[in-house]
Motif scaffolding. Structure first.
Motif, short mmCIF file in Angstrom:
data_model
loop_
_atom_site.label_atom_id
_atom_site.label_comp_id
_atom_site.label_asym_id
_atom_site.label_seq_id
_atom_site.Cartn_x
_atom_site.Cartn_y
_atom_site.Cartn_z
N UNK A 82 0.86 -1.18 0.00
CA UNK A 82 0.00 0.00 0.00
C UNK A 82 0.90 1.24 0.00
N UNK A 83 0.28 2.39 -0.21
CA UNK A 83 1.00 3.66 -0.21
C UNK A 83 0.41 4.52 0.92
N UNK A 84 0.98 4.41 2.13
CA UNK A 84 0.36 5.01 3.31
C UNK A 84 0.34 6.54 3.35
N UNK A 85 1.06 7.19 2.47
CA UNK A 85 1.09 8.65 2.47
C UNK A 85 0.05 9.26 1.53
N UNK A 86 -0.82 8.42 0.98
CA UNK A 86 -1.85 8.91 0.07
C UNK A 86 -3.16 9.13 0.82
N UNK A 87 -4.08 9.82 0.16
CA UNK A 87 -5.37 10.15 0.77
C UNK A 87 -6.17 8.89 1.09
N UNK A 132 9.12 -0.66 4.60
CA UNK A 132 8.68 0.66 4.16
C UNK A 132 9.88 1.41 3.57
N UNK A 133 9.71 1.93 2.36
CA UNK A 133 10.81 2.63 1.69
C UNK A 133 10.58 4.15 1.62
N UNK A 134 9.66 4.66 2.40
CA UNK A 134 9.34 6.08 2.37
C UNK A 134 8.14 6.39 1.52
N UNK A 135 7.75 5.43 0.70
CA UNK A 135 6.59 5.58 -0.18
C UNK A 135 5.68 4.36 -0.12
N UNK A 136 6.28 3.18 -0.31
CA UNK A 136 5.53 1.93 -0.33
C UNK A 136 5.70 1.16 0.97
N UNK A 137 4.60 0.63 1.47
CA UNK A 137 4.61 -0.23 2.64
C UNK A 137 4.17 -1.62 2.19
N UNK A 138 5.04 -2.58 2.36
CA UNK A 138 4.73 -3.97 2.03
C UNK A 138 4.51 -4.73 3.32
N UNK A 139 3.42 -5.47 3.36
CA UNK A 139 3.05 -6.29 4.52
C UNK A 139 3.09 -7.74 4.06
N UNK A 140 3.83 -8.57 4.79
CA UNK A 140 4.00 -9.96 4.34
C UNK A 140 4.34 -10.87 5.51
N UNK A 141 4.21 -12.18 5.22
CA UNK A 141 4.64 -13.16 6.24
C UNK A 141 5.69 -14.07 5.66
#
Length: 130
Positions: free
Chosen positions: A6-11, A121-130
């Motif tokens: 996801x992109x957590x810094x978006x609306x 998290x790379x400052x833009x994209x947040x990846x959630x995984x197992x």
């Protein structure tokens, strides 16, 4: 299996735009997850927990046969069915008799913390995984 970005810094993810923000997410990939709680711990760090209660996950069902999901009442994650409270900062269960935070299963041998997923998290994209 959980693996999505996801992109957590978006609306769309406005609740995650600030430190201490949180929101419920669902994975588009079919899995046994009941949804995910994402919490922004700092500007660069996120936590992700499954909404599946880790202790007695099938103890309660609603009139439609759906099983319980964990809910956030910041700073707690609560399993209302089992009266279990967890710390959103680390996923650990809280046992506090003075404040009636004693789960129904407190005498059991095994008490598990929340199911936590890895985050990147790379400052833009947040990846959630197992």
């Amino acid at each position: 299996y959980i693996n999505f970005t996801i992109y957590p810094n978006t609306i769309r993810y406005q609740e995650l735009n600030v430190v201490s923000g949180w929101m419920y997410l669902t994975s588009e990939v079919e899995s046994s997850s009941r949804g995910i709680i994402v919490y922004r711990m700092s500007q660069d760090e996120f936590l992700a927990f499954d909404r599946l209660p880790p202790n007695y996950p099938n103890a309660c069902t609603d009139s439609h046969g759906n099983t319980t999901r964990l809910v956030v009442d910041f700073p707690f994650v609560i399993d209302h069915c089992n009266n279990a409270y967890y710390n959103i900062l680390n996923g650990e269960i809280i046992i506090d008799e003075e404040h009636d935070m004693v789960p129904n299963f407190v005498g059991d041998e095994y008490i598990f913390p929340l199911i936590q997923y890895h985050t990147s998290y790379d400052g833009s994209r947040l990846t959630i995984y197992n």
